[in-house]
Structure formats: structure tokens, C-alpha cells
Design a protein around this motif. Structure first.
Motif, PDB file in Angstrom:
ATOM      1  N   GLU A 162       6.100   0.517   5.194  1.00 37.92           N
ATOM      2  CA  GLU A 162       5.361   1.569   4.489  1.00 37.92           C
ATOM      3  C   GLU A 162       5.910   1.844   3.096  1.00 37.92           C
ATOM      4  O   GLU A 162       5.233   2.466   2.267  1.00 37.92           O
ATOM      5  CB  GLU A 162       5.359   2.869   5.308  1.00 37.92           C
ATOM      6  N   TRP A 163       7.133   1.395   2.805  1.00 37.92           N
ATOM      7  CA  TRP A 163       7.724   1.613   1.491  1.00 37.92           C
ATOM      8  C   TRP A 163       7.573   0.411   0.571  1.00 37.92           C
ATOM      9  O   TRP A 163       7.813   0.521  -0.628  1.00 37.92           O
ATOM     10  CB  TRP A 163       9.221   1.939   1.636  1.00 37.92           C
ATOM     11  N   SER A 252       3.663  -5.850   5.524  1.00 40.14           N
ATOM     12  CA  SER A 252       3.122  -5.324   4.267  1.00 40.14           C
ATOM     13  C   SER A 252       3.331  -6.257   3.093  1.00 40.14           C
ATOM     14  O   SER A 252       2.696  -6.088   2.053  1.00 40.14           O
ATOM     15  CB  SER A 252       3.770  -3.967   3.943  1.00 40.14           C
TER      16      SER A 252
END
Length: 304
Positions: A162-163, A252
């Protein structure tokens, strides 16, 4: 015939300019146009011993394999998401920085700010990612030291999916905003000072002069930059993504360029990776044409 002679005479009279242009011309011919014959391996089952021309045709088999792959939507989503996120954040900031720098009265302070904001552009990608690893280290990183000082728990930023996008985009903004502002400062330098003098005489504030003089003057440049960015929305830098990528944030960070590298070079699936790369280029080309046409209709500013 007469026009051809005229063009030839102009080329001879300006031969210095053509000699200056020659290395760039040769570079694009050798490294960009000549290798294009290799695109055909995307439609073949490339066998190194048989060469490109001797390898058998398989049509769109590799494209179908990519579209049916379980990784297809993940790779597309990550690529588009990262590119759009970067565009939304990084596109307006150089414009804002240029407008602010243009309003500084002190030339010494203006040069200082320009130097400070330009400098990160010359930091290599490897060094930049190394800096991220040092500053964001969960044990000794400055950011986590501050978090623990205020009673928080250390965060392993580079390992959290998520970062990833935020770290990628924000570090890119820090590195490229000052450099990107150069083109807008050049456009602002061409604004007639008489316009500002007349506006001041009419009682216009700085904000009003920025809104009605500066912004319209750089709008054509901003539109061209936006067209180029939208036309390459499927292309995200490989080197930085690959260096920041690890097994924990792969959900991601896996994008088209890293996927092509792994399947093509590491997996020796040259035809399949060529098909994926060709798909990426075709989508970018279509987007470029559509965005350019839309910009021409809406603003009368376009690449062609």
C-alpha cells in the motif's frame, strides 16, 4: 524540380546545422528504427538457432496468452494506477513552482531556490532508491526514528504494497519537479513585461496577474507536456520500479516493464515478452493520437 533545388541550396548554406543534427539522426536510425524489424518475433516462436526469419509464425498466440494470463489484470492495473497517480501529482507541481519562482523579486534567492530544486534531478536512480532504503529503514531510518520518538511503531515502508505507489511518485516529484519547471520558466521569460506593467497600472494584484497573464502564457506548453505524458501512460520507468521491488510489495510493484524483463530476459521467452512490449507500445500510440486530436479540438494546441 525547382523547389527541390531550393531546398538543397538551403541545406548547403546551413550545412553546420545539419552536421549538428546528424549524430541525433544517426542515433535514432540505428537504435530506434533499424531494430524495428525485430518486432516480427512477437508473431513468431523465436528460436535462436534459426534466427528471426527462420523461426515459425504463430500469429497472435503470444498476445492471447498474455490476455489470458492470471497476471494480466494485475500488471495492467499496477501500470495504469502508478502512471495516473504520478501524472496527477507530478504534472501540476512544476507549473506551480515555476509560477512561484517567477514572482520572486530577489534574483539571488531565486537562483538559490532553482539550484536546490534542480539538484535532485542529477541524482542517479540507484542512489535515490538507496536513499529511500536508508531513510525508511525500520531499524535506523530517520522517518521511523521520528515515529518511535512520538510513541509509534516502526513501519517497514518498502515492504508494504500500500506504500509502494506513494513512495514511487513522491520521490519522483522531489527529484523531478525543479527540472520540470525549467520549460515553464522559459515560457514565462517570453511574456511581454508591458503586459504586467499595464496590469499593475490598472491595479491588478499578483494573483490576478498570475491568473490572467502568466497562466495563459504557459498553457500551450502545459498542454503539449500533458499530451506527451498521457501518450506514455502505459510506460512506467523500469529501473526505479525494479530497484524498489521485492517479494513483499510485488502485488503493487509488478508493472509491464518489469514483467517483460522477467519473462523475456530471465525466462528467455523472447517472443512472448516482445508481444507484451508491442501491446504496450500500440496502446501508447493510440492514446497519443486520441489525446492529441482531443487537445486540438478543445484548445487548438497539439503536437501535429
Amino acid at each position: 524540380m525547382h523547389s527541390g533545388r531550393t531546398v538543397f541550396r538551403k541545406m548547403v548554406s546551413n550545412y553546420q546545422l545539419y552536421l549538428l543534427f546528424l549524430p541525433t539522426f544517426v542515433y535514432f536510425i540505428v537504435f530506434h528504427y533499424m531494430p524495428m524489424y525485430g518486432i516480427q518475433i512477437a508473431f513468431k516462436e523465436f528460436i535462436a538457432t534459426k534466427g528471426i526469419f527462420g523461426s515459425p509464425w504463430v500469429g497472435f498466440e503470444h498476445f492471447e496468452r498474455f490476455f489470458n494470463s492470471y497476471q494480466f489484470w494485475t500488471v495492467i492495473k499496477n501500470t495504469i494506477g502508478l502512471s495516473v497517480y504520478g501524472l496527477v501529482v507530478s504534472f501540476p507541481l512544476p507549473i506551480l513552482l515555476a509560477l512561484l519562482l517567477n514572482q520572486l523579486a530577489s534574483q539571488r534567492f531565486k537562483r538559490f531556490v532553482q539550484t536546490v530544486t534542480y539538484a535532485p534531478h542529477f541524482i542517479s536512480t540507484v542512489v535515490l532508491v538507496g536513499m529511500l532504503a536508508v531513510f525508511l529503514s525500520p531499524r535506523s531510518g530517520l522517518v521511523n526514528q521520528i515515529i518511535t520518538f512520538f510513541g509509534g511503531e516502526p513501519v517497514f515502508f518498502l515492504a508494504m504494497p500500500e506504500w509502494f505507489k506513494s513512495l514511487y511518485v513522491l520521490s519522483g516529484v522531489w527529484q523531478g519537479a525543479g527540472w520540470g519547471a525549467i520549460i515553464y520558466l522559459a515560457a514565462l521569460a517570453g511574456v511581454d513585461p508591458g503586459l504586467h506593467e499595464a496590469a499593475i497600472m490598472d491595479g491588478a494584484s499578483k494573483l490576478q496577474r498570475i491568473r490572467y497573464i502568466d497562466i495563459p502564457s504557459i498553457m500551450p506548453t502545459a498542454i503539449i507536456v500533458l499530451i506527451l505524458n498521457l501518450g506514455s501512460i502505459m510506460t512506467v520507468g523500469f529501473e526505479k520500479t525494479f530497484l524498489m521491488q521485492n517479494s513483499l510489495n510485488i502485488d503493487s510493484s509488478e508493472i509491464i516493464s518489469t514483467y517483460v524483463y522477467k519473462t523475456g530476459l530471465l525466462g528467455t521467452q523472447y517472443s512472448f515478452s516482445a508481444a507484451v512490449g508491442l501491446f504496450d507500445s500500440v496502446v501508447n500510440f493510440i492514446l497519443l493520437v486520441l489525446v492529441n486530436r482531443g487537445a486540438r479540438k478543445l484548445t487548438e494546441t497539439s503536437l501535429w
